[in-house]
Design a protein around this motif. Structure first.
Motif, PDB file in Angstrom:
ATOM      1  N   THR A 137       0.864  -0.657  -0.313  1.00  0.00           N
ATOM      2  CA  THR A 137      -0.536   0.022  -0.108  1.00  0.00           C
ATOM      3  C   THR A 137       0.790   1.442  -0.255  1.00  0.00           C
ATOM      4  OG1 THR A 137      -2.238  -0.736   0.927  1.00  0.00           O
ATOM      5  CG2 THR A 137      -1.731   1.304   1.541  1.00  0.00           C
ATOM      6  N   VAL A 138       1.695   1.146   0.983  1.00  0.00           N
ATOM      7  CA  VAL A 138       3.359   2.585   1.016  1.00  0.00           C
ATOM      8  C   VAL A 138       3.442   2.819  -0.405  1.00  0.00           C
ATOM      9  CG1 VAL A 138       4.802   3.243   2.259  1.00  0.00           C
ATOM     10  CG2 VAL A 138       2.597   2.021   3.451  1.00  0.00           C
ATOM     11  N   ILE A 139       3.926   1.695  -1.193  1.00  0.00           N
ATOM     12  CA  ILE A 139       4.790   1.862  -2.279  1.00  0.00           C
ATOM     13  C   ILE A 139       3.673   2.404  -3.287  1.00  0.00           C
ATOM     14  CG2 ILE A 139       4.554  -0.744  -2.955  1.00  0.00           C
ATOM     15  CD1 ILE A 139       7.501   1.989  -3.338  1.00  0.00           C
ATOM     16  N   ASN A 140       2.786   2.012  -3.645  1.00  0.00           N
ATOM     17  CA  ASN A 140       1.645   1.967  -4.515  1.00  0.00           C
ATOM     18  C   ASN A 140       1.459   3.999  -4.117  1.00  0.00           C
ATOM     19  OD1 ASN A 140       0.064   0.099  -6.725  1.00  0.00           O
ATOM     20  ND2 ASN A 140       1.086  -1.167  -4.665  1.00  0.00           N
ATOM     21  N   ALA A 141       1.327   4.058  -3.134  1.00  0.00           N
ATOM     22  CA  ALA A 141       0.697   5.166  -2.503  1.00  0.00           C
ATOM     23  C   ALA A 141       2.296   6.410  -2.995  1.00  0.00           C
ATOM     24  CB  ALA A 141       1.225   5.964  -1.122  1.00  0.00           C
ATOM     25  N   TYR A 142       3.002   6.130  -2.636  1.00  0.00           N
ATOM     26  CA  TYR A 142       4.320   6.225  -3.213  1.00  0.00           C
ATOM     27  C   TYR A 142       5.026   6.975  -4.724  1.00  0.00           C
ATOM     28  CZ  TYR A 142       6.318   7.480   1.456  1.00  0.00           C
ATOM     29  OH  TYR A 142       7.222   8.492   2.303  1.00  0.00           O
ATOM     30  N   ASN A 143       4.787   5.462  -5.670  1.00  0.00           N
ATOM     31  CA  ASN A 143       4.346   5.090  -6.946  1.00  0.00           C
ATOM     32  C   ASN A 143       3.341   6.333  -7.752  1.00  0.00           C
ATOM     33  OD1 ASN A 143       4.461   1.618  -7.399  1.00  0.00           O
ATOM     34  ND2 ASN A 143       6.151   3.365  -7.206  1.00  0.00           N
ATOM     35  N   ARG A 144       2.522   6.665  -6.814  1.00  0.00           N
ATOM     36  CA  ARG A 144       1.511   7.607  -7.300  1.00  0.00           C
ATOM     37  C   ARG A 144       1.548   8.766  -7.125  1.00  0.00           C
ATOM     38  NH1 ARG A 144      -0.110   3.043  -7.296  1.00  0.00           N
ATOM     39  NH2 ARG A 144      -2.718   2.394  -8.247  1.00  0.00           N
ATOM     40  N   ILE A 145       2.510   9.082  -5.989  1.00  0.00           N
ATOM     41  CA  ILE A 145       2.914  11.161  -5.660  1.00  0.00           C
ATOM     42  C   ILE A 145       4.377  10.618  -7.227  1.00  0.00           C
ATOM     43  CG2 ILE A 145       4.484  12.512  -4.286  1.00  0.00           C
ATOM     44  CD1 ILE A 145       2.802  10.949  -1.871  1.00  0.00           C
ATOM     45  N   ALA A 146       5.091  10.449  -7.123  1.00  0.00           N
ATOM     46  CA  ALA A 146       5.855  10.865  -7.981  1.00  0.00           C
ATOM     47  C   ALA A 146       5.743  10.636  -9.280  1.00  0.00           C
ATOM     48  CB  ALA A 146       7.449   9.075  -7.756  1.00  0.00           C
ATOM     49  N   ILE A 147       5.137   9.133  -9.829  1.00  0.00           N
ATOM     50  CA  ILE A 147       3.903   9.540 -11.394  1.00  0.00           C
ATOM     51  C   ILE A 147       3.672  10.932 -11.119  1.00  0.00           C
ATOM     52  CG2 ILE A 147       2.830   8.589 -12.520  1.00  0.00           C
ATOM     53  CD1 ILE A 147       3.637   5.922 -11.661  1.00  0.00           C
ATOM     54  N   ALA A 148       3.004  11.517 -10.343  1.00  0.00           N
ATOM     55  CA  ALA A 148       1.662  12.489 -10.192  1.00  0.00           C
ATOM     56  C   ALA A 148       2.729  13.821 -10.590  1.00  0.00           C
ATOM     57  CB  ALA A 148       1.228  12.491  -9.484  1.00  0.00           C
ATOM     58  N   THR A 149       3.803  13.909 -10.012  1.00  0.00           N
ATOM     59  CA  THR A 149       4.691  14.774  -9.560  1.00  0.00           C
ATOM     60  C   THR A 149       6.094  14.691 -10.914  1.00  0.00           C
ATOM     61  OG1 THR A 149       5.763  13.946  -8.031  1.00  0.00           O
ATOM     62  CG2 THR A 149       4.145  15.651  -7.110  1.00  0.00           C
ATOM     63  N   ARG A 150       5.859  14.065 -11.399  1.00  0.00           N
ATOM     64  CA  ARG A 150       7.344  13.661 -12.200  1.00  0.00           C
ATOM     65  C   ARG A 150       8.592  13.550 -11.733  1.00  0.00           C
ATOM     66  NH1 ARG A 150       3.719  12.415 -14.799  1.00  0.00           N
ATOM     67  NH2 ARG A 150       3.194  13.052 -17.678  1.00  0.00           N
ATOM     68  N   MET A 151       8.843  13.191 -10.617  1.00  0.00           N
ATOM     69  CA  MET A 151       9.472  13.104  -9.900  1.00  0.00           C
ATOM     70  C   MET A 151      11.086  12.116 -10.624  1.00  0.00           C
ATOM     71  SD  MET A 151       8.822  12.170  -5.845  1.00  0.00           S
ATOM     72  CE  MET A 151      10.527  12.256  -5.412  1.00  0.00           C
ATOM     73  N   VAL A 152      12.206  13.161 -10.988  1.00  0.00           N
ATOM     74  CA  VAL A 152      12.818  12.412 -12.152  1.00  0.00           C
ATOM     75  C   VAL A 152      14.244  11.553 -11.132  1.00  0.00           C
ATOM     76  CG1 VAL A 152      15.045  13.348 -13.492  1.00  0.00           C
ATOM     77  CG2 VAL A 152      13.269  15.205 -13.290  1.00  0.00           C
ATOM     78  N   PRO A 153      13.777   9.731 -12.249  1.00  0.00           N
ATOM     79  CA  PRO A 153      15.268   9.295 -11.382  1.00  0.00           C
ATOM     80  C   PRO A 153      16.935   9.643 -11.463  1.00  0.00           C
ATOM     81  CG  PRO A 153      14.043   8.755 -13.575  1.00  0.00           C
ATOM     82  CD  PRO A 153      13.375   9.411 -13.862  1.00  0.00           C
ATOM     83  N   GLY A 154      17.307   8.328 -10.796  1.00  0.00           N
ATOM     84  CA  GLY A 154      18.997   8.816 -11.409  1.00  0.00           C
ATOM     85  C   GLY A 154      19.887   9.210  -9.672  1.00  0.00           C
ATOM     86  N   ALA A 155      19.403   9.767  -9.195  1.00  0.00           N
ATOM     87  CA  ALA A 155      20.397  10.875  -8.896  1.00  0.00           C
ATOM     88  C   ALA A 155      20.450  10.158  -7.287  1.00  0.00           C
ATOM     89  CB  ALA A 155      19.767  12.299  -8.855  1.00  0.00           C
ATOM     90  N   TYR A 156      19.358   8.883  -6.784  1.00  0.00           N
ATOM     91  CA  TYR A 156      19.141   8.484  -5.576  1.00  0.00           C
ATOM     92  C   TYR A 156      20.472   7.505  -5.136  1.00  0.00           C
ATOM     93  CZ  TYR A 156      17.752   5.240  -1.486  1.00  0.00           C
ATOM     94  OH  TYR A 156      17.358   4.935  -0.592  1.00  0.00           O
ATOM     95  N   ARG A 157      21.044   7.366  -3.811  1.00  0.00           N
ATOM     96  CA  ARG A 157      22.377   6.527  -3.493  1.00  0.00           C
ATOM     97  C   ARG A 157      21.567   6.371  -2.224  1.00  0.00           C
ATOM     98  NH1 ARG A 157      22.909   7.725  -7.726  1.00  0.00           N
ATOM     99  NH2 ARG A 157      24.360   9.072  -8.709  1.00  0.00           N
TER     100      ARG A 157
END
Length: 163
Positions: A137-157
Protein backbone atom coordinates in the motif's frame (compact mmCIF):
# COMPACT_ATOMS: atom_id res chain seq x y z
CA UNK A 1 6.94 16.89 -25.01
CA UNK A 2 10.50 16.02 -24.02
CA UNK A 3 11.66 15.92 -20.41
CA UNK A 4 13.49 19.22 -20.89
CA UNK A 5 10.23 20.82 -22.01
CA UNK A 6 8.10 19.14 -19.35
CA UNK A 7 5.65 21.19 -17.37
CA UNK A 8 6.94 22.00 -13.90
CA UNK A 9 5.00 20.03 -11.28
CA UNK A 10 4.13 20.84 -7.69
CA UNK A 11 6.74 20.11 -5.01
CA UNK A 12 4.52 18.27 -2.53
CA UNK A 13 7.07 18.24 0.28
CA UNK A 14 7.42 22.01 0.05
CA UNK A 15 3.75 22.89 -0.45
CA UNK A 16 2.24 20.33 1.95
CA UNK A 17 4.99 19.42 4.42
CA UNK A 18 2.52 18.13 7.00
CA UNK A 19 1.04 15.63 4.56
CA UNK A 20 4.49 14.63 3.32
CA UNK A 21 5.53 14.13 6.94
CA UNK A 22 2.48 11.98 7.58
CA UNK A 23 3.34 9.89 4.53
CA UNK A 24 6.88 9.47 5.85
CA UNK A 25 5.47 8.45 9.23
CA UNK A 26 3.21 5.89 7.54
CA UNK A 27 6.21 4.49 5.69
CA UNK A 28 8.17 4.31 8.95
CA UNK A 29 5.30 2.58 10.74
CA UNK A 30 4.98 0.05 7.91
CA UNK A 31 8.71 -0.68 8.05
CA UNK A 32 8.52 -1.08 11.84
CA UNK A 33 5.55 -3.43 11.52
CA UNK A 34 7.52 -5.53 9.03
CA UNK A 35 10.54 -5.62 11.35
CA UNK A 36 8.35 -6.60 14.31
CA UNK A 37 6.73 -9.34 12.22
CA UNK A 38 10.17 -10.54 11.10
CA UNK A 39 9.57 -9.85 7.39
CA UNK A 40 12.94 -9.71 5.69
CA UNK A 41 14.07 -6.28 4.42
CA UNK A 42 15.11 -7.98 1.17
CA UNK A 43 11.53 -9.15 0.64
CA UNK A 44 10.25 -5.62 1.20
CA UNK A 45 12.55 -4.38 -1.57
CA UNK A 46 11.21 -7.04 -3.95
CA UNK A 47 7.68 -5.85 -3.11
CA UNK A 48 8.65 -2.23 -3.76
CA UNK A 49 10.32 -3.04 -7.06
CA UNK A 50 7.47 -5.23 -8.31
CA UNK A 51 4.75 -2.69 -7.49
CA UNK A 52 6.84 0.04 -9.09
CA UNK A 53 7.24 -2.08 -12.24
CA UNK A 54 3.49 -2.57 -12.45
CA UNK A 55 2.84 1.14 -11.93
CA UNK A 56 5.61 2.28 -14.29
CA UNK A 57 7.29 4.44 -11.65
CA UNK A 58 10.80 5.19 -12.90
CA UNK A 59 11.79 7.15 -9.79
CA UNK A 60 10.85 4.34 -7.40
CA UNK A 61 12.37 1.67 -9.66
CA UNK A 62 15.64 3.59 -9.62
CA UNK A 63 15.54 3.95 -5.85
CA UNK A 64 14.52 0.45 -4.91
CA UNK A 65 16.71 -1.43 -7.37
CA UNK A 66 19.65 0.53 -5.93
CA UNK A 67 18.52 -0.28 -2.38
CA UNK A 68 18.11 -3.94 -3.31
CA UNK A 69 21.62 -4.08 -4.77
CA UNK A 70 22.99 -2.37 -1.66
CA UNK A 71 21.27 -5.15 0.32
CA UNK A 72 23.11 -7.76 -1.75
CA UNK A 73 20.21 -8.66 -4.04
CA UNK A 74 21.47 -10.28 -7.24
CA UNK A 75 21.24 -8.65 -10.65
CA UNK A 76 19.72 -11.85 -11.99
CA UNK A 77 16.77 -11.71 -9.58
CA UNK A 78 16.23 -7.98 -10.10
CA UNK A 79 16.18 -8.43 -13.89
CA UNK A 80 13.87 -11.46 -13.65
CA UNK A 81 11.45 -9.92 -11.17
CA UNK A 82 9.13 -8.79 -13.96
CA UNK A 83 8.78 -12.47 -14.92
CA UNK A 84 9.04 -14.04 -11.47
CA UNK A 85 6.45 -16.73 -12.23
CA UNK A 86 8.60 -18.09 -15.08
CA UNK A 87 11.87 -18.32 -13.16
CA UNK A 88 13.24 -20.67 -10.51
CA UNK A 89 14.94 -17.74 -8.70
CA UNK A 90 12.29 -17.00 -6.07
CA UNK A 91 11.24 -18.98 -3.01
CA UNK A 92 7.70 -20.04 -2.21
CA UNK A 93 7.55 -17.29 0.40
CA UNK A 94 8.75 -14.66 -2.07
CA UNK A 95 6.29 -15.89 -4.70
CA UNK A 96 3.40 -15.60 -2.26
CA UNK A 97 4.46 -12.06 -1.32
CA UNK A 98 4.87 -11.06 -4.97
CA UNK A 99 1.44 -12.45 -5.88
CA UNK A 100 -0.11 -10.58 -2.97
CA UNK A 101 1.72 -7.40 -4.00
CA UNK A 102 0.43 -7.72 -7.54
CA UNK A 103 -3.13 -8.29 -6.32
CA UNK A 104 -2.98 -5.24 -4.03
CA UNK A 105 -1.40 -3.12 -6.77
CA UNK A 106 -3.91 -4.24 -9.39
CA UNK A 107 -6.84 -4.31 -6.96
CA UNK A 108 -9.19 -3.21 -9.74
CA UNK A 109 -8.50 -6.53 -11.48
CA UNK A 110 -9.92 -9.21 -9.23
CA UNK A 111 -9.86 -7.58 -5.79
CA UNK A 112 -7.11 -9.68 -4.14
CA UNK A 113 -8.45 -13.13 -4.96
CA UNK A 114 -9.01 -15.63 -2.16
CA UNK A 115 -6.49 -18.02 -3.73
CA UNK A 116 -3.75 -15.35 -3.60
CA UNK A 117 -4.54 -14.54 0.01
CA UNK A 118 -4.70 -18.24 0.96
CA UNK A 119 -1.30 -18.87 -0.64
CA UNK A 120 0.15 -16.03 1.42
CA UNK A 121 -1.53 -17.35 4.57
CA UNK A 122 0.20 -20.71 4.05
CA UNK A 123 3.67 -19.17 4.42
CA UNK A 124 3.08 -15.98 6.45
CA UNK A 125 1.37 -15.40 9.79
CA UNK A 126 -1.23 -12.65 10.23
CA UNK A 127 1.25 -10.02 11.39
CA UNK A 128 3.43 -10.75 8.37
CA UNK A 129 0.48 -10.57 5.97
CA UNK A 130 -0.52 -7.25 7.52
CA UNK A 131 3.05 -5.99 7.04
CA UNK A 132 3.06 -7.13 3.41
CA UNK A 133 -0.24 -5.38 2.71
CA UNK A 134 1.06 -2.18 4.33
CA UNK A 135 4.31 -2.38 2.36
CA UNK A 136 2.41 -2.79 -0.92
CA UNK A 137 0.00 0.00 0.00
CA UNK A 138 2.76 2.45 0.91
CA UNK A 139 4.82 1.85 -2.23
CA UNK A 140 1.70 2.18 -4.37
CA UNK A 141 1.02 5.56 -2.76
CA UNK A 142 4.62 6.65 -3.29
CA UNK A 143 4.45 5.49 -6.92
CA UNK A 144 1.44 7.70 -7.48
CA UNK A 145 3.16 10.68 -5.86
CA UNK A 146 6.34 10.23 -7.90
CA UNK A 147 4.43 9.76 -11.16
CA UNK A 148 2.01 12.64 -10.58
CA UNK A 149 4.82 15.06 -9.72
CA UNK A 150 7.22 13.69 -12.36
CA UNK A 151 10.02 12.98 -9.90
CA UNK A 152 13.19 12.48 -11.92
CA UNK A 153 15.11 9.22 -11.40
CA UNK A 154 18.87 8.89 -11.30
CA UNK A 155 20.17 10.96 -8.41
CA UNK A 156 19.18 8.64 -5.54
CA UNK A 157 22.01 7.01 -3.60
CA UNK A 158 21.33 4.24 -1.07
CA UNK A 159 22.46 4.63 2.51
CA UNK A 160 25.85 3.15 3.24
CA UNK A 161 25.87 -0.21 4.97
CA UNK A 162 26.73 -0.15 8.65
CA UNK A 163 29.93 -2.03 9.42
Amino acid sequence: MSNSEALSRVALKKITPEVSGAMGALHGAAVSAAQDAKVEPELLELIRIRASQLNGCAFCLDMHTKDARAGDETEQRIYALNAWRETPFFTERERAALALTEAVTLVHDGHVPDAVYAAAAEVFDEAQIAALIWAATVINAYNRIAIATRMVPGAYRPAQKKS
